[in-house]
Structure formats: C-alpha cells, structure tokens
Design an enzyme around this catalytic site. Sequence first.
Site, PDB file in Angstrom:
ATOM      1  N   GLY A  31      23.967  14.319 -28.551  1.00 27.27           N
ATOM      2  CA  GLY A  31      23.401  14.828 -27.300  1.00 27.27           C
ATOM      3  C   GLY A  31      23.885  14.045 -26.098  1.00 27.27           C
ATOM      4  O   GLY A  31      24.014  14.592 -24.989  1.00 27.27           O
ATOM      5  N   ALA A  32      24.181  12.773 -26.313  1.00 25.67           N
ATOM      6  CA  ALA A  32      24.642  11.953 -25.194  1.00 25.67           C
ATOM      7  C   ALA A  32      26.036  12.384 -24.741  1.00 25.67           C
ATOM      8  O   ALA A  32      26.374  12.304 -23.563  1.00 25.67           O
ATOM      9  CB  ALA A  32      24.624  10.482 -25.591  1.00 25.67           C
ATOM     10  N   GLY A  64       0.839  -1.196   0.000  1.00 23.19           N
ATOM     11  CA  GLY A  64       0.000   0.000   0.000  1.00 23.19           C
ATOM     12  C   GLY A  64       0.873   1.245   0.000  1.00 23.19           C
ATOM     13  O   GLY A  64       2.012   1.238  -0.455  1.00 23.19           O
ATOM     14  N   GLY A  65       0.316   2.315   0.564  1.00 17.45           N
ATOM     15  CA  GLY A  65       1.054   3.579   0.611  1.00 17.45           C
ATOM     16  C   GLY A  65       2.328   3.474   1.418  1.00 17.45           C
ATOM     17  O   GLY A  65       3.215   4.332   1.309  1.00 17.45           O
TER      18      GLY A  65
HETATM   19  C1  HXC Z   1      -3.616  -4.733  11.728  1.00 20.62           C
HETATM   20  C2  HXC Z   1      -2.537  -6.563  10.899  1.00 20.62           C
HETATM   21  C3  HXC Z   1      -2.302  -5.892   9.693  1.00 20.62           C
HETATM   22  C4  HXC Z   1      -2.779  -4.565   9.570  1.00 20.62           C
HETATM   23  C5  HXC Z   1      -1.446  -7.834   9.547  1.00 20.62           C
HETATM   24  N1  HXC Z   1      -2.003  -7.754  10.750  1.00 20.62           N
HETATM   25  N2  HXC Z   1      -1.624  -6.710   8.874  1.00 20.62           N
HETATM   26  N3  HXC Z   1      -3.189  -5.983  11.893  1.00 20.62           N
HETATM   27  N4  HXC Z   1      -3.424  -4.034  10.619  1.00 20.62           N
HETATM   28  N5  HXC Z   1      -2.568  -3.845   8.467  1.00 20.62           N
HETATM   29  C6  HXC Z   1      -2.040  -8.786  11.777  1.00 20.62           C
HETATM   30  C7  HXC Z   1      -2.935  -9.935  11.415  1.00 20.62           C
HETATM   31  O1  HXC Z   1      -4.256  -9.628  11.747  1.00 20.62           O
HETATM   32  C8  HXC Z   1      -2.347 -11.019  12.272  1.00 20.62           C
HETATM   33  O2  HXC Z   1      -2.774 -10.827  13.597  1.00 20.62           O
HETATM   34  C9  HXC Z   1      -0.887 -10.719  12.267  1.00 20.62           C
HETATM   35  O3  HXC Z   1      -0.754  -9.357  11.883  1.00 20.62           O
HETATM   36  C10 HXC Z   1      -0.108 -11.546  11.281  1.00 20.62           C
HETATM   37  O4  HXC Z   1      -0.763 -11.463  10.033  1.00 20.62           O
HETATM   38  P1  HXC Z   1      -1.057 -12.750   9.137  1.00 20.62           P
HETATM   39  O5  HXC Z   1      -2.066 -12.345   8.158  1.00 20.62           O
HETATM   40  O6  HXC Z   1      -1.360 -13.919  10.037  1.00 20.62           O
HETATM   41  O7  HXC Z   1       0.367 -12.979   8.492  1.00 20.62           O
HETATM   42  P2  HXC Z   1       0.676 -13.479   7.028  1.00 20.62           P
HETATM   43  O8  HXC Z   1      -0.148 -14.656   6.684  1.00 20.62           O
HETATM   44  O9  HXC Z   1       2.149 -13.626   6.971  1.00 20.62           O
HETATM   45  O10 HXC Z   1       0.248 -12.285   6.072  1.00 20.62           O
HETATM   46  C11 HXC Z   1       0.904 -11.067   6.121  1.00 20.62           C
HETATM   47  C12 HXC Z   1       0.153 -10.020   5.288  1.00 20.62           C
HETATM   48  C13 HXC Z   1      -1.315 -10.005   5.677  1.00 20.62           C
HETATM   49  C14 HXC Z   1       0.312 -10.365   3.785  1.00 20.62           C
HETATM   50  C15 HXC Z   1       0.860  -8.676   5.515  1.00 20.62           C
HETATM   51  O11 HXC Z   1      -1.397  -9.869   7.099  1.00 20.62           O
HETATM   52  C16 HXC Z   1      -2.071  -8.869   5.086  1.00 20.62           C
HETATM   53  O12 HXC Z   1      -2.452  -8.908   3.932  1.00 20.62           O
HETATM   54  N6  HXC Z   1      -2.300  -7.831   5.916  1.00 20.62           N
HETATM   55  C17 HXC Z   1      -3.060  -6.682   5.480  1.00 20.62           C
HETATM   56  C18 HXC Z   1      -2.283  -5.847   4.543  1.00 20.62           C
HETATM   57  C19 HXC Z   1      -2.996  -4.609   4.225  1.00 20.62           C
HETATM   58  O13 HXC Z   1      -3.964  -4.604   3.450  1.00 20.62           O
HETATM   59  N7  HXC Z   1      -2.586  -3.526   4.885  1.00 20.62           N
HETATM   60  C20 HXC Z   1      -3.123  -2.242   4.662  1.00 20.62           C
HETATM   61  C21 HXC Z   1      -2.423  -1.723   3.427  1.00 20.62           C
HETATM   62  S1  HXC Z   1      -2.990  -0.152   3.043  1.00 20.62           S
HETATM   63  P3  HXC Z   1      -3.298 -12.044  14.499  1.00 20.62           P
HETATM   64  O14 HXC Z   1      -3.440 -11.430  15.839  1.00 20.62           O
HETATM   65  O15 HXC Z   1      -4.562 -12.489  13.905  1.00 20.62           O
HETATM   66  O16 HXC Z   1      -2.227 -13.061  14.389  1.00 20.62           O
HETATM   67  C22 HXC Z   1      -1.867   0.774   3.745  1.00 20.62           C
HETATM   68  C23 HXC Z   1      -2.126   2.191   3.480  1.00 20.62           C
HETATM   69  C24 HXC Z   1      -0.968   2.996   3.884  1.00 20.62           C
HETATM   70  O17 HXC Z   1      -0.980   0.354   4.373  1.00 20.62           O
HETATM   71  C25 HXC Z   1      -1.197   4.383   3.369  1.00 20.62           C
HETATM   72  C26 HXC Z   1      -0.079   5.251   3.727  1.00 20.62           C
HETATM   73  C27 HXC Z   1      -0.264   6.594   3.122  1.00 20.62           C
END
Ligand code: HXC
Length: 545
Positions: free
Chosen positions: A433-434, A198-199
């Site tokens: 130019g290069a 993401g961001g």
């Molecule tokens: C809260 C999160 C989290 C998140 C993971 N966890 N991402 N908790 N916010 N963004 C937690 C899970 O719930 C889980 O908790 C633990 O971390 C481990 O995650 P798993 O999914 O079990 O691990 P894995 O299978 O290795 O997968 C990793 C992952 C997946 C690919 C990163 O967790 C995932 O897709 N997470 C979401 C990613 C996402 O969409 N993030 C937001 C992006 S948008 P528990 O307690 O259940 O074990 C963004 C915008 C930023 O970031 C903008 C900035 C300007």
Amino acid sequence: MSELIDPKEDNKENLKEKADSKKIKKVREIPQKLIKFRELKYQAENSAPPERIKAQKDKGKLTARERIQYLVDEGSWHEIGAFVESRCTDFGIKDKHIKGDGVITGFGRINGKKVAVFSQDFMQLGGSLGLAHARKIAHLQDLAIKAGCPIIGILDSGGARIQEGVDSLDGYGEIFYRNTISSGIIPQISVIVGPCAGGAVYSPALTDFVFMVKGISNMFVTGPAVVKTATGESIDAETLGGAKAHASKSGVCHFVANSEPDCYRQVKELLSFLPSNSTEKAPVVATSDPIDRKIALLERLCHIDPKKPYRVHHIIWWLADDHKFLEVHQDFAKNIVVGFIRMGGEVIGVVANNPAHMAGALDIDSSDKAARFIRFLNNFNIPILSLVDVPGYWPGTAQEHGGIIRHGAKLLYAYSEATVPKVSLILRKAYGGAYIAMNSKYMGSDFNFALPSAEIAVMGPMGAVEILYSKQIKEAPVEEQAAIKSKLAAEYSEKFASPYQTASTGSIDEIIEPSDVRQKLIEAFRFLKDKKNHPHNDKKGNIPL
Ligand code: HXC
C-alpha cells in the site's frame, strides 16, 4: 523608520538654524499641525518606557520594531494604523492611550518581494489582543489577499486581552476566519517569538509555516499552571510548549532557529522559494549547475544491501541545483523528508521516504506531514518530486488505534487531488500500500521512474514466502526451514523485487541509468511545465481529517 528622528529635536534644530543664521532672510516655519503630527507619530513609535524595553531585552528578545527591521528590506517599510487605539473603557485601558494598540502593522519588501507584516508588541499591555489590535491584523490580512502577497505574523502576546472580555475573543474569530479564507491563496507565515497561549495558538496553526526560536517561544492551549491544576503534572513552559517540543513531537513548528536574527534569515530563505500568491509561479533562479551533472552516488544503491539504511538527504543534495535543500519540518516524522530544492532553476517540492529512520516506513505523523506539504505545493503551483524507498506501513496497535487508516488516507488524497506536475523516482523498495501511496502511476502521477535497484512488490520477499509457502516450510525439517525460506525468497525477489516486472506492465514509465537521474528529472519537469488538467469537481472534496 521615522522613530529615529525626534520631532522635538527637529524643531530645536530649526530654531537654532533660525537664531544662528542671520544670513537667511526667511526661515522655513514648520506649521503647528505638522509639529503636532510629528510629535504624535514619534510617541506612537517610541512609547515603550525604558524599563519595558529592558525587560524585553532581559528575556533575550528583540522589540517589535527591531523585528520588522531585521525582516524587511531597508527603507521599504510602510506602517499603517499607528494611531489606532482601543475603545475599551474598562479597567483604564482607554486612559493609557496606547497608540497602535500593541501591534505594528504594515507592508514592505523582502529581497524585493512585497510582503505584509504584523508584529505584536509585548511591551504594550503584554502584546495582548484587544478588538482594535485584532482589527488591525484582520485589515492587514484583507490587504494581503487583495495585493496578492505573503503575510508574516510576528507573535509575542499574552493572548486575549483580559480587560476587553469577549470583544477580544471575537477579535480572534476575525483573524481565524481570514487565516482560513486566505489559505491556499497567499502564503501565510507565523513567527513565534514569545508567549502564544490559549486559543491564540490557532491562528499560527492555520497558517502554512510556523517558526519558533529556542528559549523564547512558547505555544500551548493550556499552560503549565493549568496543567498542574488539571492533571497534577509539573512541567515547565519550555518543555511543554517550547520550540523543541513543537518541532519534534507535536509537529506544530516547521522551522526552529537558535536566535531571532537566525529566525528572520530563515524566513527570508523560505520566501525565496515561494510565489507571492496562488496565481503565480515560484521564482526561477538561473543556475550554473549543469542539468546533465552525473550523480555517481545513485549507483551505490545498486550495490548495497537493501536492508541497509541511508539518509535520503544525500540523494536530495545531489539532485538539487548547487546542492541546496531547504528542509521543512526537519525534526518531525523523520521517516519522511519534505522541502524545497531547485532543479534547472525551477523550484521543486520534494517528498522522500527516509530509510535512516523507521526504515522509511509510513506512519501517522509522516502521512500528516507529507499530505500537508503536498497540499501547500499544489496550492502554490510547485511541482512535486517523490523519492520512493518505502517498505510499507509501520505496524502496531499504537498506529492502528491512533488512526493510521484515517491519517494514511490523507496522503493518498493529497497526492491524488494535486494537479501540479508530479514525478516519482523509485530508489529501492516500493512495497504494498505504501507503493501506491507514494505517488504511484494510477494515483495520478505524470511520470514514474525507477532505478535498477528498485524493488516493487506487494510485500518484502521474506514476508511473501512465509505466506505463500507456509505449509511447505512447516513440513520441512526444522534445520532446513531457513535455507528453504532463503531460496524461495531469492526466487520471489528475482521475479518481483526488481523494476522489470512493473515496467513490463507500464506501471513504471522508464528505468533510468543512475548517473543520468538529474537530467531525466529536469527534462521531465520541463516537459510538464504547462501541464493542463482535466477539470476536477468544482466543489472541494472531503479530505479525511
Ligand atoms: C491583558 C496582559 C495579558 C492579557 C499579559 N498582560 N497578558 N494584559 N491581557 N492577556 C500584561 C500584564 O498584565 C503586564 O502588564 C504585561 O502584560 C506583561 O506581563 P507580565 O506578566 O509582567 O510578563 P511575564 O512575566 O513575561 O509573563 C508573560 C505571560 C503572563 C506568561 C504571558 O503575562 C500571562 O500569563 N499572561 C496571561 C496569559 C493568559 O492567560 N492569557 C489569556 C489566554 S486565553 P503590566 O502593566 O502589569 O506590566 C486566550 C483565549 C484566546 O488567549 C481565545 C481565542 C479564541
């Protein structure tokens, strides 16, 4: 690190000592406050349950603390913010009492040089970034600017903490802002050792150097699931945003490692070439490599067919002290090679056309790659050596419509605005130019040297005669046209495809005996060491982006 001492054990030890040692009249009593402090600190540093540690290891990853241990000098680490917790009350985050809020921040030394480091802890809420987590990083960024030291971010995170909503997005804003205002003041290094999606990708993208590790690092703005939904394309995370993709295709990643320990070794190597901040000079390392070491290899350029490709790396290795070259962006835009060497002990940034790839022609990616590197060198007082062997710009619709005019202009801009010592050496071709773009004299270069093998002209001989003599060639019998072209091209080469015409106008300062090149370059950089520049416009210019 104090995680290795369990305070409870420490207390038991003392009790045992108390019971056992009747000889000791007065046993040292540990105050309750100290016991509590030690227990809390131990918890903060060891709160990940064994199953989380196992999951981390099963993915082939080190823990956040192990990563710091690999990076910093033993005994130099000082953590700050270990007791910080999220203030979010939604979705039970507060009840989890996660000390440190999923990121370890602090400072230490790497080979004696002070550094600020943060390391996201995937074992705590997936290393996700809530507001407290973000503020710890932002505070460290502020400290790094004040202390004038490099900052290294180790990223392993699920991104914005979903439970904290917009607070976590604002947290990213605080970090991006500091990435930007620190840019050019302190070196910023990002190490991606897990997801970065993401961001969140934009913090590393704003830093100077990005490291990734094969098989465990991912970076993408939208992951495989979103790609599938939006475009129907099926792609796995590694192919979409793994180390290989970003090192060779997107250019986001500057250094690829085979393993995490290998990655931290590479980070240390990079730091050995860098000053701590923009007010310092890069560290000088004494060398026993003679400055007047002769380089026989360069003589061979005078023998070989000008169309024959060669890897410019060979020349860089021969020029460098002890043949050591740290290449940056090794797999991206291979038609230009950039990186760090030392010459006579001083750090020099090299920008070199590479005839082994696309004949060394400039294109969109090579212009971006070189321009960004030159701007880094200029910010951190590192002199620039340009090795020129360039037949021109890569032709084609893809380049024109992709914006070679806009991207190519970045290279002109970066060279022109750079005020550090700039020396170029024309090895072979410098066409059109290069030739101008590659740090030519009237673009602000300090010294322009050429080998006797140099060919400096508006374009290659064949192209030139086809334009200049097209009528004469067409009118000749078909069977004679090739011979006429060759004869005219040879005449053109004699006049222009050599360094002498250019040297006669002063556009080349000196034609150098090939074997003396190392010494000549070192002496030139030594002469320019305390270079003063006419003041530029105080306002920042508007680089074509
Ligand atoms: C809260 C999160 C989290 C998140 C993971 N966890 N991402 N908790 N916010 N963004 C937690 C899970 O719930 C889980 O908790 C633990 O971390 C481990 O995650 P798993 O999914 O079990 O691990 P894995 O299978 O290795 O997968 C990793 C992952 C997946 C690919 C990163 O967790 C995932 O897709 N997470 C979401 C990613 C996402 O969409 N993030 C937001 C992006 S948008 P528990 O307690 O259940 O074990 C963004 C915008 C930023 O970031 C903008 C900035 C300007």
